[in-house]
Write a protein that holds these residues in place. Structure first.
Motif, PDB file in Angstrom:
ATOM      1  N   VAL A  99      -8.135 -34.111  18.175  1.00  0.00           N
ATOM      2  CA  VAL A  99      -8.003 -33.161  19.025  1.00  0.00           C
ATOM      3  C   VAL A  99      -8.638 -33.569  20.425  1.00  0.00           C
ATOM      4  CG1 VAL A  99      -8.266 -30.683  19.877  1.00  0.00           C
ATOM      5  CG2 VAL A  99      -7.179 -31.340  17.530  1.00  0.00           C
ATOM      6  N   LEU A 100     -10.005 -33.650  20.182  1.00  0.00           N
ATOM      7  CA  LEU A 100     -10.823 -33.761  21.261  1.00  0.00           C
ATOM      8  C   LEU A 100     -10.732 -35.123  22.005  1.00  0.00           C
ATOM      9  CD1 LEU A 100     -14.113 -32.639  19.841  1.00  0.00           C
ATOM     10  CD2 LEU A 100     -12.714 -31.321  21.553  1.00  0.00           C
ATOM     11  N   LEU A 101     -10.194 -36.009  21.318  1.00  0.00           N
ATOM     12  CA  LEU A 101      -9.768 -37.303  21.737  1.00  0.00           C
ATOM     13  C   LEU A 101      -8.374 -37.341  22.586  1.00  0.00           C
ATOM     14  CD1 LEU A 101     -10.337 -40.368  22.142  1.00  0.00           C
ATOM     15  CD2 LEU A 101      -9.502 -40.777  19.845  1.00  0.00           C
ATOM     16  N   ALA A 102      -7.424 -36.680  21.952  1.00  0.00           N
ATOM     17  CA  ALA A 102      -6.320 -36.311  22.701  1.00  0.00           C
ATOM     18  C   ALA A 102      -6.152 -35.791  23.814  1.00  0.00           C
ATOM     19  CB  ALA A 102      -5.215 -35.786  21.343  1.00  0.00           C
ATOM     20  N   HIS A 103      -7.201 -34.785  24.134  1.00  0.00           N
ATOM     21  CA  HIS A 103      -7.331 -34.113  25.322  1.00  0.00           C
ATOM     22  C   HIS A 103      -8.482 -34.641  26.193  1.00  0.00           C
ATOM     23  CE1 HIS A 103      -4.182 -31.168  24.382  1.00  0.00           C
ATOM     24  NE2 HIS A 103      -4.796 -31.304  22.984  1.00  0.00           N
ATOM     25  N   GLY A 104      -9.102 -35.765  25.717  1.00  0.00           N
ATOM     26  CA  GLY A 104     -10.207 -36.374  26.298  1.00  0.00           C
ATOM     27  C   GLY A 104      -9.821 -37.122  27.497  1.00  0.00           C
ATOM     28  N   SER A 105     -10.457 -37.845  28.319  1.00  0.00           N
ATOM     29  CA  SER A 105     -10.376 -38.716  29.571  1.00  0.00           C
ATOM     30  C   SER A 105      -9.550 -40.195  28.975  1.00  0.00           C
ATOM     31  CB  SER A 105     -11.319 -39.001  30.146  1.00  0.00           C
ATOM     32  OG  SER A 105     -12.290 -40.154  29.729  1.00  0.00           O
ATOM     33  N   VAL A 106      -8.897 -40.542  29.796  1.00  0.00           N
ATOM     34  CA  VAL A 106      -8.199 -41.867  29.927  1.00  0.00           C
ATOM     35  C   VAL A 106      -9.229 -43.066  29.371  1.00  0.00           C
ATOM     36  CG1 VAL A 106      -6.816 -43.828  30.888  1.00  0.00           C
ATOM     37  CG2 VAL A 106      -6.163 -41.501  31.038  1.00  0.00           C
ATOM     38  N   ASP A 107     -10.384 -42.862  30.060  1.00  0.00           N
ATOM     39  CA  ASP A 107     -11.399 -43.985  29.627  1.00  0.00           C
ATOM     40  C   ASP A 107     -11.895 -43.845  28.183  1.00  0.00           C
ATOM     41  OD1 ASP A 107     -11.227 -44.993  32.210  1.00  0.00           O
ATOM     42  OD2 ASP A 107     -12.852 -43.997  33.009  1.00  0.00           O
TER      43      ASP A 107
END
Length: 254
Positions: free
Chosen positions: A131-139
Motif C-alpha cells: 500500500v505504501l509503495l503503491a502510493h509512494g513517489s515514482v523514485d
C-alpha cells in the motif's frame, strides 16, 4: 548512536564486549560510554552486568514521536477490527525502503506473523508495504522495482513484472490483498490511511489465515482505515475517491 543500534529485537541484552565488537569501539571506550548512558537511564544493567536499552530512552522517544498522533488516532479503530478478526491488526508507515510497524494487536492462537512493534519488512512482501509503495513517489517505486527482490514464498511478488501488476491492482482496488506473500499460512490485507492533505501516511492491515472467505475482511479493513483518516482530518471524499491513475498503470513504473 552506534551503541544503541547494536541492540536488536532478537538480542536486546548485550555485554560490554559484545557492544565493543559490534560498534568497532575499543572496549575501554565502550565501557566508559555505557557507564555514562546508564547514569542517565538510557541504558540499564542487570545483575550479571549485561546491558539493555533503558525505559528513559523509550519515554523520551515516545514523548517526542511524530507518530504519536497517528497511533492515538488509529488505536480505537484497530481495537474494533481486532474484535472482529481475532488475529493480527497492525499499523505501518514508510521509512526509507521498508515498512516500519508502529503498533500491533494480536491474540493467543493467532496465525503466524513475522512482524512486531518497531519491526520492519521490505515493501514488496507485506500488504502494508505494498500500500505504501503503491502510493509512494515514482523514485521510490523505481528504486524498489529495480532492486533484487527477496522471495519469502513462491507467492511473493519478487519479479519486476509481477510487482508492477500488484501495485497497479492496489491502486485500482484501493487495498492490498496478499495471500501467502510472507508465509504460506498467512494472508495480509491492508488499506491506506490519509492525512488532512489527502496524502497516504500509513497503512492499516490485518494478518489472517490464508483460506477461503478471507475477502469478507476487506470491507472491515477499508472502513477502519477511512475512520483513521477522518480522525486525522482527511475529508470523507478522500477515503472514497478513486485514486489518480487507478484506471491504469500510467503513474507506475513501466
Amino acid at each position: 548512536m552506534r551503541i544503541f543500534e547494536a541492540f536488536t529485537s532478537d538480542e536486546p541484552i548485550l555485554t560490554v564486549s559484545e557492544i565493543s565488537r559490534r560498534t568497532g569501539l575499543h572496549v575501554a571506550t565502550a565501557s566508559r560510554l555505557v557507564a555514562e548512558l546508564v547514569s542517565y537511564g538510557f541504558l540499564t544493567r542487570d545483575d550479571d552486568r549485561r546491558v539493555r536499552v533503558g525505559t528513559r530512552l523509550w519515554e523520551l522517544a515516545t514523548r517526542a514521536s511524530p507518530t504519536l498522533t497517528l497511533r492515538n488516532a488509529a488505536m480505537p479503530f484497530m481495537e474494533g477490527v481486532h474484535d472482529i478478526v481475532g488475529h493480527h491488526v497492525q499499523l505501518g508507515v514508510l521509512d526509507g525502503d521498508e515498512v516500519l510497524f508502529l503498533e500491533r494487536l494480536t491474540a493467543p492462537g493467532a496465525v503466524i506473523n513475522y512482524t512486531h512493534i518497531a519491526g520492519r519488512l521490505p515493501l514488496h512482501v507485506s500488504s502494508s508495504g505494498l500500500v505504501l509503495l503503491a502510493h509512494g513517489s515514482v523514485d521510490l517505486r523505481r528504486r524498489v522495482i529495480d532492486a533484487t527482490l527477496h522471495s519469502y514464498t513462491p507467492d511473493t511478488p519478487a519479479t519486476a513484472a509481477r510487482l508492477r501488476g500488484v501495485l497497479a491492482d492496489v491502486r485500482r482496488q484501493g487495498y492490498a490483498y496478499c495471500p501467502g506473500y510472507v508465509h504460506p499460512d498467512a494472508l495480509g490485507i491492508a488499506a491506506p490511511v490519509r492525512d488532512a492533505r489527502g496524502e497516504v501516511v500509513a497503512a492499516l492491515a490485518v494478518i489472517v489465515p490464508n483460506e477461503a472467505g478471507a475477502t469478507s475482511v476487506v470491507p472491515v479493513v477499508r472502513t477502519a482505515a477511512r475512520g483513521v483518516s477522518r480522525a486525522l482530518g482527511a475529508p470523507d471524499a478522500v477515503g472514497q475517491r478513486r485514486d489518480p491513475g487507478g484506471s491504469g498503470s500510467s503513474s507506475l513504473i513501466g
